[in-house]
Design an enzyme around this catalytic site. Structure first.
Site, PDB file in Angstrom:
ATOM      1  CG  ASN A   1      30.717  35.598  45.999  1.00  0.00           C
ATOM      2  OD1 ASN A   1      31.235  35.822  44.706  1.00  0.00           O
ATOM      3  ND2 ASN A   1      31.556  35.019  46.948  1.00  0.00           N
TER       4      ASN A   1
ATOM      5  CG  HIS B   1      46.823  35.039  41.246  1.00  0.00           C
ATOM      6  ND1 HIS B   1      45.561  34.452  41.234  1.00  0.00           N
ATOM      7  CD2 HIS B   1      47.563  34.344  42.243  1.00  0.00           C
ATOM      8  CE1 HIS B   1      45.420  33.721  42.427  1.00  0.00           C
ATOM      9  NE2 HIS B   1      46.473  33.641  43.198  1.00  0.00           N
TER      10      HIS B   1
ATOM     11  CB  CYS C   1      62.570  36.993  28.749  1.00  0.00           C
ATOM     12  SG  CYS C   1      63.961  37.130  29.972  1.00  0.00           S
TER      13      CYS C   1
END
Length: 254
Positions: free
Chosen positions: A220, A121, A129
């Protein structure tokens, strides 16, 4: 996390050959970094994600969007890797090969010492830019809490700078995706850490690994949408579970 589960996971990691580590937002939360949704608080709570995390939103109000990311970047730069990040980096010293694939944009895996991290990501620490994609390596202006600032212009073409993260509606970086999927298909085991299993296509990685014969170990605090695909579920925060897993692997190797 049970002793039996920890022992099984330790054997799987030790025998993996190539260990792929796939991490999500839960791991960063333990370092005090809010998730995307959690970051929409205070001054930013009144905005829709489409206003702050899309190209259209940036073009409509570049000052607002740049300022939100500048605020988030300051929080990231002031954060430290947690014991889970450190344990992953140390695992690389005792398994034949380890590669981290992360959905997180904070760079904390690299800060902890992991090398060659695949950032599917992007990274909030980098900017480029808007119109030409020129990378910017200069110094960015500091962010003052509660104020807005205009995005600096690209020194090459003058286009406004934007965060080098994947916005809604954008494609993931091709090189990162190809490497991540290749690793998932070749690894002997995948360590799945702190992910809800709801963000696609990254949520497919453990399924790819499992179809290719790899063992999947999930870490988790709570079961996720991918727990059904895990061979071992180690329940607890990464900052506690991963150092324990590292210790178990070291003990078994003696």
């Amino acid at each position: 996390m049970t002793p039996e589960g920890l022992e099984r996971a330790a054997r799987m990691v030790a025998d993996s050959g190539l260990l792929a580590v796939s991490s999500g937002a839960g791991m960063s939360r333990e370092s005090g970094i809010p998730t995307f949704r959690d970051a929409m608080e205070g001054l930013w709570a009144r905005f829709d994600p489409q206003e702050l995390a899309t190209e259209a939103g940036f073009r409509a109000n570049p000052r607002r969007v740049w300022s939100w990311y500048a605020w988030r970047r300051e929080r990231v730069l002031n954060a430290c890797p947690n014991p889970g990040h450190v344990a992953v980096a140390q695992l690389a010293e005792i398994v034949p090969e380890l590669v981290v694939v992360t959905q997180n944009v904070d760079g904390l895996h690299a800060d902890a010492g992991s090398r060659g991290v695949v950032e599917v990501h992007g990274s909030i620490r980098r900017v480029r830019c808007l119109d030409r994609g020129h990378a910017f390596t200069g110094e960015l202006p500091p962010y003052t809490e509660g104020e807005e600032q205009d995005p600096p212009p690209c020194p090459v073409c003058g286009s406004p700078l934007r965060p080098d993260v994947v916005w809604f509606g954008e494609m993931l970086p091709v090189d990162a995706v190809q490497r991540a999927w290749s690793l998932a298909g070749r690894c002997g085991a995948m360590l799945l850490i702190g992910t809800s299993g709801t963000v696609w296509p990254a949520a497919e990685l453990p399924l790819v690994a499992r179809r290719s014969g790899a063992r999947v170990i999930e870490v988790n605090p709570h079961p996720s949408e991918l727990t059904h695909a895990a061979d071992v579920f180690l329940q607890g925060p990464a900052g506690e579970v991963l150092p324990a897993l590292l210790a178990a692997i070291r003990t078994a190797a003696r």
